[in-house]
Design an enzyme around this catalytic site. Sequence first.
Site, mmCIF file in Angstrom:
data_model
loop_
_atom_site.group_PDB
_atom_site.id
_atom_site.type_symbol
_atom_site.label_atom_id
_atom_site.label_comp_id
_atom_site.label_asym_id
_atom_site.label_seq_id
_atom_site.Cartn_x
_atom_site.Cartn_y
_atom_site.Cartn_z
ATOM 1 N N ASP A 109 -5.251 -8.309 -3.374
ATOM 2 C CA ASP A 109 -5.534 -8.061 -1.964
ATOM 3 C C ASP A 109 -6.807 -8.740 -1.483
ATOM 4 O O ASP A 109 -6.820 -9.941 -1.244
ATOM 5 C CB ASP A 109 -5.566 -6.552 -1.724
ATOM 6 C CG ASP A 109 -5.446 -6.172 -0.249
ATOM 7 O OD1 ASP A 109 -5.515 -7.066 0.607
ATOM 8 O OD2 ASP A 109 -5.284 -4.975 0.059
ATOM 9 N N HIS A 158 0.832 -1.207 0.000
ATOM 10 C CA HIS A 158 0.000 0.000 0.000
ATOM 11 C C HIS A 158 0.871 1.263 0.000
ATOM 12 O O HIS A 158 0.910 1.970 -1.004
ATOM 13 C CB HIS A 158 -0.994 0.018 1.159
ATOM 14 C CG HIS A 158 -1.920 -1.149 1.181
ATOM 15 N ND1 HIS A 158 -2.746 -1.470 0.136
ATOM 16 C CD2 HIS A 158 -2.133 -2.114 2.124
ATOM 17 C CE1 HIS A 158 -3.431 -2.555 0.421
ATOM 18 N NE2 HIS A 158 -3.080 -2.971 1.620
#
Length: 459
Positions: free
Chosen positions: A324, A273
Amino acid sequence: MQATTFLQPDLLYVRGELREGLVLAVGADGNVRDVLPAAQAPQATRLPGRALLPGFVNAHSHAFQRLIRGRTEFVTSGHAADDFWSWRESMYQAAVSLQPDEVYVASRQAFLEMALAGITSVGEFHYLHHAADGTPYADREELAHQVIRAARDVGLRICLLRVGYARAGFQVAANPRQRRFLDATPEDVLRAVETLGRAWAGDAGVSVGLAPHSVRAVPRPWLEAFLAYEGIVHMHVAEQPAEIKACQAEHGRTPVELLSEVGLLREGFTAVHAVHVEDADVKRLARGGASVCACPSTERNLGDGVVPADAYVREGVPVCLGTDSQASVDMVDEARQLEGHLRLVRLRRAVLDPGEGQREGLARRLLEMATVHGARSLGLPVGELRPGAPADYFTVDVEEPSLAGVSRDALLAALLVGGARASVREVVVGGRTVVAEGRHALLARSREDFTALSRRLFG
């Protein structure tokens, strides 16, 4: 002499472009032996109407979260502020309910969808370790083995990133829903990584890495203990503003600054991220030789923010991609969203264009993020079709309606704009066919088992 298979698609992606008139030679060992002109391999099997590209590398996955697709994206949690933290509590409902065989079923469905989308390698960020009450299984890594078996049964190459998780957060009360994530000591985590590595050492399609969950879940002494590990390390970093505030309160530093000071920012480290960073943080990641993994579909879904990929690219930080939370399993869409989010923020087009003045320069850069950079992040010898590399690839139907009228020099860009997933026809991992004519042998069984599991959990 080993038998060699010669394949001649209409277009072959090598050295950064789709090219005609080339043949891919694959040895019986499942590795690429050569890429040669068609004239030198008249015996090659023709693949008419096909473009052949290196398999996608999905660098960040939580496979079990496939279970909550459609249950959280457009449904409010009832909290005053519906955000990452409220979504997390909803996700925990699934996390605490799964038995070992059900972890396998959920993971297999996610991995099967990846295979159908042209993904040949996955980095599985695995943090389900114990029974729901925190009691270890007789085999302490039972759930990790279930996840690895699911990937290998589907046919994917997997890097199991074994998570270390110490606490709920700095000055945060223990969360009973996290009990199955927790280890007692960092040494326990390192032993688990070593144990898994030994257990799967005989399978070239399996590797193991270390994943300190985040600075909120792992205190500084644990991070320092993990310095002894010399392999691949992934970690959630700077995903949410609240994480930055908590890190400042505990350490007086940003998460990236803390990791740099400890010494974890080095080649082989990937910050997952890395949304909320300062300019100095970007430079720290660059100096350390670290990578960043962006997961745009999840970052959008959870309201995380936009990964400043243009800043990372300028500083030479490799950016890779992951699906994810499995809200969407489509690496082309991840690449498209990465650029698209930046256009909305920067108020201009082609933000990640390398400036080469070529039609497909941006498309090539995004494809590299979904292949080469993901392979680097996971320490895998894949991502490119070159002699000696595993023959991990997929084909697309260039006659698919969404590609109608597209010239060869614009095909790569059209695949990224129009979406390649629907046109994926064959997927091969290590020379072994995993998907044929858009179908996987486990599709019906996986769907049936997964549907039954979903009904048990959610009615």
